[in-house]
Design a protein around this motif. Structure first.
Motif, PDB file in Angstrom:
ATOM      1  N   PHE A   1      38.092  43.752 -30.366  1.00 26.01           N
ATOM      2  CA  PHE A   1      36.928  42.923 -30.070  1.00 26.01           C
ATOM      3  C   PHE A   1      36.256  43.426 -28.793  1.00 26.01           C
ATOM      4  O   PHE A   1      36.933  43.824 -27.848  1.00 26.01           O
ATOM      5  N   ALA A   2      34.935  43.386 -28.779  1.00 26.76           N
ATOM      6  CA  ALA A   2      34.148  43.660 -27.574  1.00 26.76           C
ATOM      7  C   ALA A   2      32.960  42.708 -27.576  1.00 26.76           C
ATOM      8  O   ALA A   2      32.270  42.565 -28.590  1.00 26.76           O
ATOM      9  N   HIS A   3      32.728  42.033 -26.430  1.00 26.67           N
ATOM     10  CA  HIS A   3      31.625  41.066 -26.315  1.00 26.67           C
ATOM     11  C   HIS A   3      31.688  40.055 -27.458  1.00 26.67           C
ATOM     12  O   HIS A   3      30.700  39.796 -28.140  1.00 26.67           O
ATOM     13  N   ALA A   4      32.855  39.482 -27.663  1.00 25.72           N
ATOM     14  CA  ALA A   4      33.105  38.619 -28.825  1.00 25.72           C
ATOM     15  C   ALA A   4      33.257  37.152 -28.413  1.00 25.72           C
ATOM     16  O   ALA A   4      33.401  36.824 -27.227  1.00 25.72           O
ATOM     17  N   ASP A   5      33.234  36.284 -29.387  1.00 25.11           N
ATOM     18  CA  ASP A   5      33.490  34.865 -29.191  1.00 25.11           C
ATOM     19  C   ASP A   5      34.954  34.687 -28.765  1.00 25.11           C
ATOM     20  O   ASP A   5      35.865  35.138 -29.466  1.00 25.11           O
TER      21      ASP A   5
ATOM     22  N   HIS B   1      29.664  24.958 -20.941  1.00 24.85           N
ATOM     23  CA  HIS B   1      28.475  25.704 -20.499  1.00 24.85           C
ATOM     24  C   HIS B   1      28.751  27.201 -20.505  1.00 24.85           C
ATOM     25  O   HIS B   1      29.886  27.655 -20.428  1.00 24.85           O
ATOM     26  N   GLY B   2      27.665  27.976 -20.582  1.00 27.08           N
ATOM     27  CA  GLY B   2      27.774  29.433 -20.548  1.00 27.08           C
ATOM     28  C   GLY B   2      28.157  30.024 -21.883  1.00 27.08           C
ATOM     29  O   GLY B   2      28.532  29.318 -22.822  1.00 27.08           O
ATOM     30  N   LYS B   3      28.035  31.353 -21.971  1.00 30.10           N
ATOM     31  CA  LYS B   3      28.392  32.071 -23.192  1.00 30.10           C
ATOM     32  C   LYS B   3      29.304  33.240 -22.837  1.00 30.10           C
ATOM     33  O   LYS B   3      28.867  34.389 -22.785  1.00 30.10           O
ATOM     34  N   PRO B   4      30.576  32.958 -22.559  1.00 34.79           N
ATOM     35  CA  PRO B   4      31.503  34.045 -22.201  1.00 34.79           C
ATOM     36  C   PRO B   4      31.726  34.993 -23.366  1.00 34.79           C
ATOM     37  O   PRO B   4      31.729  34.593 -24.527  1.00 34.79           O
ATOM     38  N   SER B   5      31.877  36.273 -23.043  1.00 39.08           N
ATOM     39  CA  SER B   5      32.151  37.270 -24.080  1.00 39.08           C
ATOM     40  C   SER B   5      33.539  37.856 -23.832  1.00 39.08           C
ATOM     41  O   SER B   5      33.828  38.335 -22.741  1.00 39.08           O
ATOM     42  N   ALA B   6      34.370  37.789 -24.844  1.00 42.11           N
ATOM     43  CA  ALA B   6      35.763  38.221 -24.724  1.00 42.11           C
ATOM     44  C   ALA B   6      35.957  39.624 -25.279  1.00 42.11           C
ATOM     45  O   ALA B   6      35.169  40.095 -26.107  1.00 42.11           O
ATOM     46  N   SER B   7      37.020  40.266 -24.836  1.00 42.69           N
ATOM     47  CA  SER B   7      37.384  41.580 -25.368  1.00 42.69           C
ATOM     48  C   SER B   7      38.883  41.644 -25.566  1.00 42.69           C
ATOM     49  O   SER B   7      39.647  40.960 -24.874  1.00 42.69           O
ATOM     50  N   LEU B   8      39.284  42.460 -26.519  1.00 37.12           N
ATOM     51  CA  LEU B   8      40.712  42.580 -26.813  1.00 37.12           C
ATOM     52  C   LEU B   8      41.014  43.934 -27.416  1.00 37.12           C
ATOM     53  O   LEU B   8      40.292  44.410 -28.293  1.00 37.12           O
ATOM     54  N   SER B   9      42.092  44.544 -26.905  1.00 33.82           N
ATOM     55  CA  SER B   9      42.642  45.767 -27.494  1.00 33.82           C
ATOM     56  C   SER B   9      44.065  45.451 -27.936  1.00 33.82           C
ATOM     57  O   SER B   9      44.787  44.712 -27.253  1.00 33.82           O
ATOM     58  N   HIS B  10      44.479  46.022 -29.058  1.00 29.39           N
ATOM     59  CA  HIS B  10      45.805  45.684 -29.596  1.00 29.39           C
ATOM     60  C   HIS B  10      46.391  46.873 -30.330  1.00 29.39           C
ATOM     61  O   HIS B  10      45.696  47.550 -31.100  1.00 29.39           O
ATOM     62  N   ARG B  11      47.672  47.130 -30.083  1.00 32.02           N
ATOM     63  CA  ARG B  11      48.417  48.162 -30.812  1.00 32.02           C
ATOM     64  C   ARG B  11      49.873  47.726 -30.967  1.00 32.02           C
ATOM     65  O   ARG B  11      50.490  47.273 -30.003  1.00 32.02           O
ATOM     66  N   PRO B  12      50.433  47.851 -32.161  1.00 32.46           N
ATOM     67  CA  PRO B  12      51.884  47.653 -32.295  1.00 32.46           C
ATOM     68  C   PRO B  12      52.616  48.925 -31.889  1.00 32.46           C
ATOM     69  O   PRO B  12      52.075  50.029 -31.989  1.00 32.46           O
TER      70      PRO B  12
ATOM     71  N   LEU C   1      57.463  46.068 -30.725  1.00 44.38           N
ATOM     72  CA  LEU C   1      56.640  45.468 -29.687  1.00 44.38           C
ATOM     73  C   LEU C   1      55.177  45.390 -30.120  1.00 44.38           C
ATOM     74  O   LEU C   1      54.753  46.041 -31.070  1.00 44.38           O
ATOM     75  N   ASP C   2      54.407  44.583 -29.372  1.00 46.01           N
ATOM     76  CA  ASP C   2      52.955  44.554 -29.514  1.00 46.01           C
ATOM     77  C   ASP C   2      52.352  44.668 -28.131  1.00 46.01           C
ATOM     78  O   ASP C   2      52.791  43.985 -27.191  1.00 46.01           O
ATOM     79  N   LEU C   3      51.324  45.533 -27.999  1.00 44.83           N
ATOM     80  CA  LEU C   3      50.628  45.736 -26.731  1.00 44.83           C
ATOM     81  C   LEU C   3      49.229  45.154 -26.865  1.00 44.83           C
ATOM     82  O   LEU C   3      48.493  45.515 -27.782  1.00 44.83           O
ATOM     83  N   CYS C   4      48.845  44.278 -25.968  1.00 46.33           N
ATOM     84  CA  CYS C   4      47.576  43.572 -26.085  1.00 46.33           C
ATOM     85  C   CYS C   4      46.906  43.502 -24.711  1.00 46.33           C
ATOM     86  O   CYS C   4      47.473  42.946 -23.776  1.00 46.33           O
ATOM     87  N   ARG C   5      45.714  44.082 -24.602  1.00 41.70           N
ATOM     88  CA  ARG C   5      44.918  43.972 -23.374  1.00 41.70           C
ATOM     89  C   ARG C   5      43.781  42.999 -23.649  1.00 41.70           C
ATOM     90  O   ARG C   5      42.991  43.210 -24.573  1.00 41.70           O
ATOM     91  N   ILE C   6      43.687  41.947 -22.828  1.00 44.10           N
ATOM     92  CA  ILE C   6      42.798  40.844 -23.177  1.00 44.10           C
ATOM     93  C   ILE C   6      42.000  40.350 -21.976  1.00 44.10           C
ATOM     94  O   ILE C   6      42.490  40.328 -20.848  1.00 44.10           O
ATOM     95  N   SER C   7      40.744  39.996 -22.233  1.00 47.45           N
ATOM     96  CA  SER C   7      39.883  39.339 -21.262  1.00 47.45           C
ATOM     97  C   SER C   7      39.021  38.336 -22.012  1.00 47.45           C
ATOM     98  O   SER C   7      38.401  38.688 -23.020  1.00 47.45           O
TER      99      SER C   7
ATOM    100  N   LYS D   1      44.338  41.045 -18.461  1.00 48.24           N
ATOM    101  CA  LYS D   1      45.773  41.291 -18.371  1.00 48.24           C
ATOM    102  C   LYS D   1      46.261  42.094 -19.569  1.00 48.24           C
ATOM    103  O   LYS D   1      45.631  42.108 -20.631  1.00 48.24           O
ATOM    104  N   LEU D   2      47.391  42.759 -19.358  1.00 47.43           N
ATOM    105  CA  LEU D   2      48.103  43.446 -20.439  1.00 47.43           C
ATOM    106  C   LEU D   2      49.290  42.574 -20.820  1.00 47.43           C
ATOM    107  O   LEU D   2      50.093  42.195 -19.958  1.00 47.43           O
ATOM    108  N   ILE D   3      49.408  42.248 -22.099  1.00 52.00           N
ATOM    109  CA  ILE D   3      50.519  41.451 -22.599  1.00 52.00           C
ATOM    110  C   ILE D   3      51.385  42.315 -23.506  1.00 52.00           C
ATOM    111  O   ILE D   3      50.870  42.978 -24.410  1.00 52.00           O
ATOM    112  N   VAL D   4      52.675  42.323 -23.253  1.00 48.90           N
ATOM    113  CA  VAL D   4      53.628  43.013 -24.124  1.00 48.90           C
ATOM    114  C   VAL D   4      54.476  41.942 -24.803  1.00 48.90           C
ATOM    115  O   VAL D   4      55.193  41.193 -24.135  1.00 48.90           O
TER     116      VAL D   4
END
Length: 334
Positions: free
Chosen positions: A30-34, A56-67, A71-77, A138-141
């Protein structure tokens, strides 16, 4: 005793991981996503949770993910202030490393504002209550509990019966080599030529490093000389010689993996655990057949007592071990 380092030095060293990309655009989902769409994806792949955001506001989220193996590696904002809650993670551990911004954690030890370079370890039964800043990333493992249990057994560390529990707060700068390991693991997860066996090795190293570096309730006392673990297991076998002894249960008693169990029996008895158990059963039967006080008990009855259900195979194994059939042993001592 290890000398304490100034906190500024620790944070400077920890911040080096922020210079590493950890996950590239190859892993972007995801990039610039709900944010709610990102949250739904996280629920499916990383761990169950709920999010609460301002209206209020329209935050845009991003996420990277790889197994990566188990394990699962997830970078999220989430792109805005968000509160993340969960009653518990079930059978999962979450290793969360703050890369940008700050994150307020509320737990059994009170509250703490995590800053870049700090690490939060969430145990499976820990409730989750986190508030992200607008710029938090953050990076989540995600680590299955069974995988850490296996790493504990493989290293012959004593796993507590109530399960492995880590203390929640850590500083990446104090975990020697862990930043570099994370970078290697993320690169391997994104490799176009990744091999499952190599990924499993990396995942196993991550689990072992966490157990070795982070404060937990695991006991790391080394085994003493003389293979006491083998003596303990052989005594258990003697006490339960008439039962069907499960090798997985035997490994658990010795607090080791099956592979380590086989290595221990090869070193101490020159044979496999299963062959050792069978030989001890046969020797016990031979002692019974050689005892005139056994009376009129039949060979069939005795063999069944010790778990030999196939009588023909039992007789064959007995003759191979002692050079005569069980009936011949019985006849000589009757």
């Amino acid at each position: 005793m290890r000398a304490l380092r100034p906190e500024s030095t620790i944070i400077t060293k920890a911040s080096r991981v922020m210079d590493c990309p950890l996950q590239s655009d190859k892993s972007q989902v995801f990039a610039h996503a709900d944010p709610h769409a990102v949250s739904e994806y996280v629920n499916r792949h990383v761990g169950s949770h709920c999010i609460l955001m301002p209206n209020h506001g329209k935050p845009s989220a991003s996420l990277s993910h790889r197994p990566l193996a188990n394990l699962d590696l997830c970078r999220i904002s989430y792109g805005g202030s968000v509160r993340v809650t969960s009653s518990a993670l079930g059978t999962l551990y979450h290793l969360q490393i703050l890369l940008k911004g700050h994150c307020l954690w509320r737990g059994g030890e009170g509250e703490h504002h995590f800053i870049p370079g700090e690490l939060l370890l969430i145990n499976p039964d820990d409730p989750v209550d986190l508030t992200y800043s607008d710029d938090c990333e953050k990076l989540i493992v995600k680590i299955p509990a069974s995988f850490l249990d296996k790493a504990c057994s493989d290293n012959q560390w004593r796993r507590p019966s109530e399960g492995i529990r880590f203390s929640p707060r850590h500083n990446l700068g104090e975990l020697d080599g862990f930043s570099s390991l994370l970078g290697l693991v993320c690169d391997e997860a994104e490799s176009e030529h990744a091999l499952p066996l190599i990924q499993e090795k990396y995942a196993s190293i991550i689990a072992g490093k966490l157990l070795a570096l982070l404060k937990s309730n695991v006991s790391y006392d080394p085994l003493s000389d003389g293979n006491p673990s083998f003596e303990h297991l052989s005594q258990f076998i003697e006490e339960n010689i008439k039962k069907d002894i499960n090798l997985e249960h035997l490994a658990q008693l010795g607090q080791m993996s099956l592979r380590s169990l086989y290595a221990l029996f090869e070193k101490s008895a020159g044979t496999t655990p299963r062959q050792y158990i069978r030989q001890r059963k046969l020797e016990s039967i031979r002692n019974s057949l050689s005892d005139p006080r056994m009376g009129a008990r039949s060979i069939t009855e005795i063999s069944l007592d010790y778990g030999f259900l196939h009588l023909g195979r039992f007789a064959e194994n007995y003759k191979k071990a002692f050079g005569e059939l069980p009936s011949e042993t019985l006849r000589r001592h009757s």
